[in-house]
Design an enzyme around this catalytic site. Structure first.
Site, PDB file in Angstrom:
ATOM      1  CG  ASP A 217      -2.114   0.906   1.052  1.00  0.00           C
ATOM      2  OD1 ASP A 217      -1.934   2.057   0.622  1.00  0.00           O
ATOM      3  OD2 ASP A 217      -3.236   0.453   1.334  1.00  0.00           O
TER       4      ASP A 217
ATOM      5  CB  SER B 135      -6.347   2.123  -0.038  1.00  0.00           C
ATOM      6  OG  SER B 135      -5.063   2.683   0.105  1.00  0.00           O
TER       7      SER B 135
ATOM      8  CB  THR C 229      -5.926  -2.840   0.914  1.00  0.00           C
ATOM      9  OG1 THR C 229      -5.509  -1.532   0.520  1.00  0.00           O
ATOM     10  CG2 THR C 229      -5.368  -3.866  -0.052  1.00  0.00           C
TER      11      THR C 229
ATOM     12  CG  ASP D  76      -1.006   4.488   2.547  1.00  0.00           C
ATOM     13  OD1 ASP D  76      -0.926   5.254   1.578  1.00  0.00           O
ATOM     14  OD2 ASP D  76      -1.884   4.570   3.424  1.00  0.00           O
TER      15      ASP D  76
ATOM     16  CG  ASP E 131      -2.751   0.726  -2.692  1.00  0.00           C
ATOM     17  OD1 ASP E 131      -1.600   1.170  -2.595  1.00  0.00           O
ATOM     18  OD2 ASP E 131      -3.575   0.780  -1.755  1.00  0.00           O
ATOM     19  CG  HIS E 132      -2.260   4.543  -3.645  1.00  0.00           C
ATOM     20  ND1 HIS E 132      -1.444   5.025  -2.634  1.00  0.00           N
ATOM     21  CD2 HIS E 132      -3.293   3.912  -3.014  1.00  0.00           C
ATOM     22  CE1 HIS E 132      -1.950   4.701  -1.466  1.00  0.00           C
ATOM     23  NE2 HIS E 132      -3.075   4.023  -1.661  1.00  0.00           N
TER      24      HIS E 132
END
Length: 499
Positions: free
Chosen positions: A44, A95, A148, A279, A322-323
């Site tokens: 993440d 997310s 997530t 993240d 995811d980013h």
């Protein structure tokens, strides 16, 4: 040339062209094999800067005297792809939308979990795998009802419906959940009417062995449906940052290894493993906490690689992000073309652990010098010393720390205060953020945001059908590629159509 010779010539020509063009790869044993054991690892917030920073840090630990990297194990996988991440309503995804895209193959709004853009529930690859006889596991270093993991078993118009999400966990029928806890198990924040069942008790009634101690975790055996909540939770029901772990703490790698033990069977399994605190560290602009959690994520991938080596024809491992979070840049104006990753070693704890110590100090009405003593102990930054020592603070750095110290004592750092406050500190403890910024900059790292960014992420893969993950594609394509490799229906399925 007679007919028989013409056929032989054409066959040889087609074979030669296939070899030359790489077409023959599609007919290889690995490519044609059904992926029986599937691992999806999601870092993440892990964009290219995060994984590359971890590689540069590993090189510094290895004592490289010249610039270089020591590759993360998953960045050595043979299949390499770039993946776009935008949601249906924003170039910058959250997310929930990104997880839904990967799990169900649809774009949705930021905050949507397991639904399309019209809030219609869409079947996830985990649910499809379950219905096809696979065992299913969901692992995360953050809370199990977070965006997530929820995207693989829940269907809600917003990720904020955490009680509703946690109730869907026990109804999923999945075989293994492990990681952090549940944020709202009693439904105190839920708008649902009527008496509410405790979500953890609901899991027990659904047949899950719910354990939250190390001995209970180690005692879990195949055949049990298990839900493990890590006994040491740090913030928001999440596991501790890897750099704050104590000896004997259960790690993401331990959770992955136990998942393999519990899920391994002749029909196969699907396991999603999230490194969620990569993240969180990047939201707070804490580079070393992010790096250490990326390395913990790599350790978890290593458990899957060991399994793959035993079952190379049947196993598929995919690793993606995811980013990207934080707009991390590998370069800072103050160091120009230089990077000094070894300077990060002065940091001993995450920003969260430091915040806890600072809050205790704050109650004593401290002087700035007392706070600086903590900074030197936990971050290696010095108030005084040889000017040639890069860890000695410059005048402007000291000035920014003093200002942040005063703001923190005053409690004057809410996101809602004003735009300038947010741009400076992102709603975090101003003193901690300023300390991490200074240390990161001395190492040659900088940040542009306290939020996500819209840059593509790296996806890598190894194993059965992994060549499909080469190229440039969208995060929704991950769902299609995985379902195709697993022999599942490679199409979007609405739950109203599922039966």
């Amino acid at each position: 040339m007679d007919c028989r010779n013409r056929k032989q010539f054409l066959a040889r020509l087609l074979l030669a062209l296939a070899v030359a063009g790489g077409v023959l790869v599609l007919g290889s044993t690995e490519a044609m094999a059904k992926a029986k054991y599937v691992f999806l690892f999601i870092g993440d917030g892990m964009g290219l800067p995060q994984s590359n920073a971890a590689e540069m840090y590993k090189a510094s630990l290895a004592g490289f005297d010249k610039p270089g990297i020591v590759k993360l194990n998953f960045n050595e996988f043979p299949a390499q792809g770039m993946t776009t991440t935008y949601s249906i309503d924003s170039l910058i995804t959250d997310s929930a939308a990104a997880g839904t895209a990967m799990a169900s193959g649809v774009k949705t709004t930021n905050a949507g979990v397991g639904v399309d853009g019209r809030n219609k529930p869409v079947k996830t690859i985990a649910e499809m795998a379950r219905d096809a006889g696979y065992k299913v596991g969901i692992v995360s270093s953050v809370s199990l009802d977070h965006a997530t993991p929820a995207a693989f078993y829940a269907h809600q118009p917003t990720r904020k419906n955490m009680y509703e999400i946690s109730m869907e966990l026990s109804k999923s029928g999945f075989d293994y959940f492990a990681g952090g806890g549940l944020v709202d198990p009693e439904g105190k924040k839920s708008k649902m009417q009527g008496e509410k069942v405790n979500a953890i008790e609901a899991a027990r009634k659904a047949g899950y062995a719910v354990v939250n101690d190390v001995a209970g975790f180690k005692a879990l055996k195949p055949g049990q449906k298990a839900m493990f909540i890590n006994p040491r939770l740090q913030d928001s029901q999440a596991m501790a940052y890897a750099m704050d772990n104590a000896h004997g703490d259960v790690t993401l790698a331990d959770l992955t290894a136990k998942g393999i033990e519990l899920l391994d069977n002749k029909k196969g399994f699907f396991m999603m493993v999230e490194g969620g605190k990569i993240d969180w560290a990047c939201h707070a602009n804490d580079a070393l906490a992010s790096i250490k959690d990326t390395l913990a994520f790599e350790d978890a991938v290593a458990k899957a690689i060991a399994f793959y080596k035993k079952h190379p024809k049947d196993t598929l491992i995919i690793v993606t992000g995811d980013h990207e979070t934080g707009g991390l840049t590998l370069g800072f104006a103050g160091t120009k073309y230089e990077s000094h990753f070894s300077r990060l070693n002065g940091q001993k704890v995450s920003y969260v652990a430091f915040d806890e110590k600072f809050e205790a100090l704050k109650k004593t009405n401290p002087r700035f010098e007392q706070a600086m003593a903590m900074v030197e102990q936990d971050f290696g930054l010095k108030a005084t010393g040889d000017a040639k020592d890069p860890m000695v603070l410059k005048d402007y750095e000291m000035a920014s720390l003093k200002d942040a110290f005063a703001r923190t004592l005053a409690g004057d750092y809410e996101k809602s205060k004003n735009d300038q406050e947010y741009l400076l500190y992102g709603g975090y403890n101003p003193f901690s953020v300023t300390v991490t910024h200074i240390l990161n900059q001395k190492a040659g790292l900088a940040w542009t945001s306290y939020s996500h960014t819209g840059v593509p992420v790296l996806t890598t893969a190894i194993g059965a059908g992994s060549e499909k993950f080469n190229g440039f594609y969208d995060n929704t394509d991950l769902f299609l590629k995985m379902t195709e490799n697993m022999g599942l229906k490679s199409k979007i399925i609405y739950l109203s159509q599922a039966n």
